[in-house]
Design a protein around this motif. Structure first.
Motif, mmCIF file in Angstrom:
data_model
loop_
_atom_site.group_PDB
_atom_site.id
_atom_site.type_symbol
_atom_site.label_atom_id
_atom_site.label_comp_id
_atom_site.label_asym_id
_atom_site.label_seq_id
_atom_site.Cartn_x
_atom_site.Cartn_y
_atom_site.Cartn_z
ATOM 1 N N CYS A 177 13.146 -3.844 1.744
ATOM 2 C CA CYS A 177 12.211 -4.811 1.163
ATOM 3 C C CYS A 177 11.980 -4.473 -0.315
ATOM 4 N N ALA A 178 11.407 -5.405 -1.036
ATOM 5 C CA ALA A 178 11.180 -5.227 -2.479
ATOM 6 C C ALA A 178 10.335 -3.998 -2.770
ATOM 7 N N GLU A 179 9.358 -3.719 -1.921
ATOM 8 C CA GLU A 179 8.493 -2.562 -2.137
ATOM 9 C C GLU A 179 9.272 -1.258 -2.010
ATOM 10 N N ALA A 180 10.163 -1.176 -1.016
ATOM 11 C CA ALA A 180 10.987 0.020 -0.849
ATOM 12 C C ALA A 180 11.932 0.191 -2.026
ATOM 13 N N ALA A 208 0.836 -1.206 0.000
ATOM 14 C CA ALA A 208 0.000 0.000 0.000
ATOM 15 C C ALA A 208 0.869 1.253 0.000
ATOM 16 N N LEU A 209 1.930 1.261 0.806
ATOM 17 C CA LEU A 209 2.823 2.421 0.835
ATOM 18 C C LEU A 209 3.533 2.622 -0.506
ATOM 19 N N ALA A 210 4.004 1.526 -1.090
ATOM 20 C CA ALA A 210 4.739 1.635 -2.356
ATOM 21 C C ALA A 210 3.833 2.088 -3.497
ATOM 22 N N TYR A 211 2.683 1.459 -3.627
ATOM 23 C CA TYR A 211 1.774 1.832 -4.713
ATOM 24 C C TYR A 211 1.182 3.224 -4.512
ATOM 25 N N ALA A 214 7.959 10.695 1.292
ATOM 26 C CA ALA A 214 7.536 10.372 2.658
ATOM 27 C C ALA A 214 7.135 8.898 2.757
ATOM 28 N N ASN A 215 6.433 8.394 1.740
ATOM 29 C CA ASN A 215 6.076 6.973 1.736
ATOM 30 C C ASN A 215 7.334 6.110 1.685
ATOM 31 N N TYR A 216 8.304 6.528 0.871
ATOM 32 C CA TYR A 216 9.557 5.777 0.778
ATOM 33 C C TYR A 216 10.265 5.730 2.144
ATOM 34 N N LEU A 217 10.330 6.857 2.812
ATOM 35 C CA LEU A 217 10.977 6.881 4.122
ATOM 36 C C LEU A 217 10.242 5.996 5.120
ATOM 37 N N GLN A 218 8.919 6.023 5.099
ATOM 38 C CA GLN A 218 8.149 5.159 5.989
ATOM 39 C C GLN A 218 8.433 3.693 5.673
ATOM 40 N N LEU A 219 8.532 3.369 4.373
ATOM 41 C CA LEU A 219 8.862 1.994 3.985
ATOM 42 C C LEU A 219 10.229 1.581 4.523
#
Length: 142
Positions: free
Chosen positions: A127-130, A96-99, A115-120
């Protein structure tokens, strides 16, 4: 404000991004919906996903699938609503964060994507999503 080394990390990870979807559970209806979604049949996947969501309200994985289908169908507002619901249910949900970060980039909101990237990175490290979102950020215009 950027984290130290973020620009370097983004530059190192610059490469074509690949979608990272949550693994479908053993539920046959969800598996069929994901198969349709992965096959480019988003409109056909939505009714199945809505039926699964009716049985499992606020399931973040199902909400991510719904958001992705809506996004591919050109409905960014509905996609964002689904991402927000997924993150309300699971605030550090990697997909959800990545998309959502990818959608922010499409909308021209780089700050929120970062900001989403930093949270990831704080919640799942590399992780793969980050990694995927980092690649998208590196490829996006500034």
């Amino acid at each position: 404000m950027r984290a130290p080394g973020l620009a370097l990390l983004l530059a190192l990870l610059a490469a074509p991004a690949a979608a990272v979807l949550p693994e479908p559970p053993g539920d046959p209806e969800t598996a069929e919906a994901v198969r349709l979604l992965e096959g480019g049949r988003e409109a056909m996947s939505l009714p199945l996903l809505q039926a699964v969501l009716a049985r499992n309200p606020e399931d973040p994985d199902v909400l991510v699938y719904i958001a992705l289908a809506q996004r591919r169908l050109g409905r960014p507002e509905l996609a964002m609503d689904a991402y927000l619901r997924a993150l309300a249910a699971s605030p550090n949900h990697p997909a959800a964060l990545a998309y959502q970060g990818s959608l922010y980039l499409e909308m021209g909101d780089r700050w929120r994507a970062e900001a989403n990237y930093l949270q990831l990175t704080f919640s799942c490290g590399t992780c793969a999503e980050a990694t995927t979102l980092a690649r998208e950020l590196a490829a996006a215009p500034r």
